[in-house]
Design a protein around this motif. Structure first.
Motif, PDB file in Angstrom:
ATOM      1  N   GLN A   3       0.811  -1.216   0.000  1.00 39.27           N
ATOM      2  CA  GLN A   3       0.000   0.000   0.000  1.00 39.27           C
ATOM      3  C   GLN A   3       0.849   1.274   0.000  1.00 39.27           C
ATOM      4  OE1 GLN A   3      -2.675  -0.291   3.322  1.00 39.27           O
ATOM      5  NE2 GLN A   3      -4.121  -1.544   2.177  1.00 39.27           N
ATOM      6  N   SER A   4       2.160   1.153   0.072  1.00 36.54           N
ATOM      7  CA  SER A   4       3.023   2.336   0.106  1.00 36.54           C
ATOM      8  C   SER A   4       3.188   2.921  -1.290  1.00 36.54           C
ATOM      9  CB  SER A   4       4.392   1.967   0.684  1.00 36.54           C
ATOM     10  OG  SER A   4       5.090   1.141  -0.217  1.00 36.54           O
ATOM     11  N   ASN A   5       3.823   4.076  -1.361  1.00 36.25           N
ATOM     12  CA  ASN A   5       4.045   4.719  -2.652  1.00 36.25           C
ATOM     13  C   ASN A   5       5.463   4.474  -3.159  1.00 36.25           C
ATOM     14  OD1 ASN A   5       5.449   6.295  -0.881  1.00 36.25           O
ATOM     15  ND2 ASN A   5       4.471   8.222  -1.419  1.00 36.25           N
ATOM     16  N   ARG A   6       6.055   3.348  -2.803  1.00 38.51           N
ATOM     17  CA  ARG A   6       7.375   2.977  -3.293  1.00 38.51           C
ATOM     18  C   ARG A   6       7.290   2.554  -4.754  1.00 38.51           C
ATOM     19  NH1 ARG A   6       7.461   1.093   2.021  1.00 38.51           N
ATOM     20  NH2 ARG A   6       9.402   1.492   3.086  1.00 38.51           N
ATOM     21  N   PRO A   7       8.428   2.581  -5.465  1.00 42.09           N
ATOM     22  CA  PRO A   7       8.438   1.994  -6.816  1.00 42.09           C
ATOM     23  C   PRO A   7       8.195   0.486  -6.734  1.00 42.09           C
ATOM     24  CG  PRO A   7      10.377   3.370  -6.438  1.00 42.09           C
ATOM     25  CD  PRO A   7       9.668   3.261  -5.137  1.00 42.09           C
ATOM     26  N   VAL A   8       7.700  -0.088  -7.812  1.00 40.73           N
ATOM     27  CA  VAL A   8       7.318  -1.502  -7.822  1.00 40.73           C
ATOM     28  C   VAL A   8       8.513  -2.399  -7.516  1.00 40.73           C
ATOM     29  CG1 VAL A   8       6.394  -3.347  -9.264  1.00 40.73           C
ATOM     30  CG2 VAL A   8       5.423  -1.073  -9.407  1.00 40.73           C
ATOM     31  N   VAL A   9       9.681  -2.053  -8.028  1.00 42.04           N
ATOM     32  CA  VAL A   9      10.869  -2.876  -7.789  1.00 42.04           C
ATOM     33  C   VAL A   9      11.199  -2.918  -6.305  1.00 42.04           C
ATOM     34  CG1 VAL A   9      13.335  -3.065  -8.289  1.00 42.04           C
ATOM     35  CG2 VAL A   9      11.759  -2.382 -10.087  1.00 42.04           C
ATOM     36  N   HIS A  10      11.091  -1.781  -5.631  1.00 42.13           N
ATOM     37  CA  HIS A  10      11.367  -1.750  -4.194  1.00 42.13           C
ATOM     38  C   HIS A  10      10.332  -2.550  -3.405  1.00 42.13           C
ATOM     39  CE1 HIS A  10      13.779   2.239  -4.701  1.00 42.13           C
ATOM     40  NE2 HIS A  10      14.363   1.206  -5.284  1.00 42.13           N
ATOM     41  N   ILE A  28      14.411  -6.051   9.807  1.00 40.09           N
ATOM     42  CA  ILE A  28      15.112  -5.116   8.930  1.00 40.09           C
ATOM     43  C   ILE A  28      14.134  -4.107   8.340  1.00 40.09           C
ATOM     44  CG2 ILE A  28      16.364  -4.949   6.728  1.00 40.09           C
ATOM     45  CD1 ILE A  28      17.715  -7.597   7.502  1.00 40.09           C
ATOM     46  N   TYR A  29      12.953  -4.575   7.926  1.00 37.16           N
ATOM     47  CA  TYR A  29      11.962  -3.654   7.365  1.00 37.16           C
ATOM     48  C   TYR A  29      11.544  -2.613   8.394  1.00 37.16           C
ATOM     49  CZ  TYR A  29       7.644  -1.729   5.625  1.00 37.16           C
ATOM     50  OH  TYR A  29       6.665  -0.852   5.241  1.00 37.16           O
ATOM     51  N   TRP A  30      11.220  -3.037   9.607  1.00 38.51           N
ATOM     52  CA  TRP A  30      10.731  -2.100  10.614  1.00 38.51           C
ATOM     53  C   TRP A  30      11.818  -1.105  11.029  1.00 38.51           C
ATOM     54  CZ3 TRP A  30       5.729  -1.556  11.675  1.00 38.51           C
ATOM     55  CH2 TRP A  30       4.880  -2.608  11.364  1.00 38.51           C
ATOM     56  N   LEU A  31      13.100  -1.511  10.965  1.00 36.87           N
ATOM     57  CA  LEU A  31      14.172  -0.619  11.398  1.00 36.87           C
ATOM     58  C   LEU A  31      14.690   0.302  10.296  1.00 36.87           C
ATOM     59  CD1 LEU A  31      16.286  -3.020  13.642  1.00 36.87           C
ATOM     60  CD2 LEU A  31      14.712  -1.222  14.369  1.00 36.87           C
ATOM     61  N   PHE A  32      14.766  -0.193   9.037  1.00 35.64           N
ATOM     62  CA  PHE A  32      15.503   0.540   8.013  1.00 35.64           C
ATOM     63  C   PHE A  32      14.691   0.943   6.785  1.00 35.64           C
ATOM     64  CE2 PHE A  32      18.638  -2.283  10.087  1.00 35.64           C
ATOM     65  CZ  PHE A  32      19.411  -1.303  10.676  1.00 35.64           C
ATOM     66  N   SER A  33      13.381   0.838   6.792  1.00 36.57           N
ATOM     67  CA  SER A  33      12.631   1.057   5.556  1.00 36.57           C
ATOM     68  C   SER A  33      12.157   2.489   5.351  1.00 36.57           C
ATOM     69  CB  SER A  33      11.423   0.141   5.514  1.00 36.57           C
ATOM     70  OG  SER A  33      10.479   0.548   6.475  1.00 36.57           O
ATOM     71  N   ASN A  34      12.351   3.373   6.292  1.00 35.92           N
ATOM     72  CA  ASN A  34      11.875   4.760   6.182  1.00 35.92           C
ATOM     73  C   ASN A  34      10.371   4.764   5.881  1.00 35.92           C
ATOM     74  OD1 ASN A  34      11.868   7.497   6.183  1.00 35.92           O
ATOM     75  ND2 ASN A  34      13.018   7.737   4.286  1.00 35.92           N
ATOM     76  N   ARG A  35       9.622   4.134   6.755  1.00 41.26           N
ATOM     77  CA  ARG A  35       8.190   3.925   6.538  1.00 41.26           C
ATOM     78  C   ARG A  35       7.411   5.229   6.474  1.00 41.26           C
ATOM     79  NH1 ARG A  35       7.276   0.958  11.520  1.00 41.26           N
ATOM     80  NH2 ARG A  35       5.104   1.281  11.061  1.00 41.26           N
ATOM     81  N   ALA A  36       7.785   6.229   7.246  1.00 39.73           N
ATOM     82  CA  ALA A  36       7.036   7.486   7.276  1.00 39.73           C
ATOM     83  C   ALA A  36       7.120   8.228   5.937  1.00 39.73           C
ATOM     84  CB  ALA A  36       7.550   8.370   8.401  1.00 39.73           C
ATOM     85  N   ALA A  37       8.254   8.136   5.260  1.00 34.99           N
ATOM     86  CA  ALA A  37       8.415   8.837   3.986  1.00 34.99           C
ATOM     87  C   ALA A  37       7.616   8.184   2.866  1.00 34.99           C
ATOM     88  CB  ALA A  37       9.890   8.879   3.600  1.00 34.99           C
ATOM     89  N   HIS A  38       7.337   6.895   2.986  1.00 35.49           N
ATOM     90  CA  HIS A  38       6.638   6.170   1.926  1.00 35.49           C
ATOM     91  C   HIS A  38       5.187   5.869   2.264  1.00 35.49           C
ATOM     92  CE1 HIS A  38      10.264   5.721  -0.383  1.00 35.49           C
ATOM     93  NE2 HIS A  38      10.881   5.305   0.700  1.00 35.49           N
ATOM     94  N   ASN A  39       4.689   6.445   3.337  1.00 39.50           N
ATOM     95  CA  ASN A  39       3.298   6.239   3.717  1.00 39.50           C
ATOM     96  C   ASN A  39       2.402   7.043   2.783  1.00 39.50           C
ATOM     97  OD1 ASN A  39       0.995   5.561   5.051  1.00 39.50           O
ATOM     98  ND2 ASN A  39       1.438   6.734   6.897  1.00 39.50           N
TER      99      ASN A  39
END
Length: 105
Positions: A60-67, A85-96
């Motif tokens: 549901q994020s706005n990341r590119p499909v490859v990511h 690793i996802y919860w620590l390093f994915s920069n979730r707030a920027a891609h929400n």
């Protein structure tokens, strides 16, 4: 688009194969059959639920499909480590997507 659909179908087939191969072990000499099995019991179920939450959040994020595919592969291949690793390093707030309510001016 066709490559993404092919990759998605391969991931789905791997998921179905892993479910088919997750048969319980023989419990003839064990007293408590709930503790044994390929799934990991209660801990495995909790990890499964958390991984599904990660999959939903990534898709549901706005990341590119490859990511998105790479994050999903990481969590699929390494369920516990990939989730951490996802919860620590994915920069979730920027891609929400920001699917909440907006303030009225």
């Amino acid at each position: 688009m066709i490559a993404f659909q092919t990759l998605l179908s391969i991931i789905l087939e791997l998921c179905l194969f892993s479910l088919a191969e997750a048969s319980p072990i023989s419990t003839q000499n064990h007293g408590n059959a709930w503790r044994y099995g390929a799934g990991g019991g209660v801990v495995g179920f909790i990890v499964l639920i958390l991984d599904i939450i990660v999959f939903i959040e990534v898709l549901q994020s706005n990341r590119p499909v490859v990511h998105k595919v790479l994050w999903c592969l990481l969590v699929f291949l390494f369920p516990i480590g990939g989730m951490i690793i996802y919860w620590l390093f994915s920069n979730r707030a920027a891609h929400n997507r920001g699917g909440g309510y907006e303030a009225i001016a």
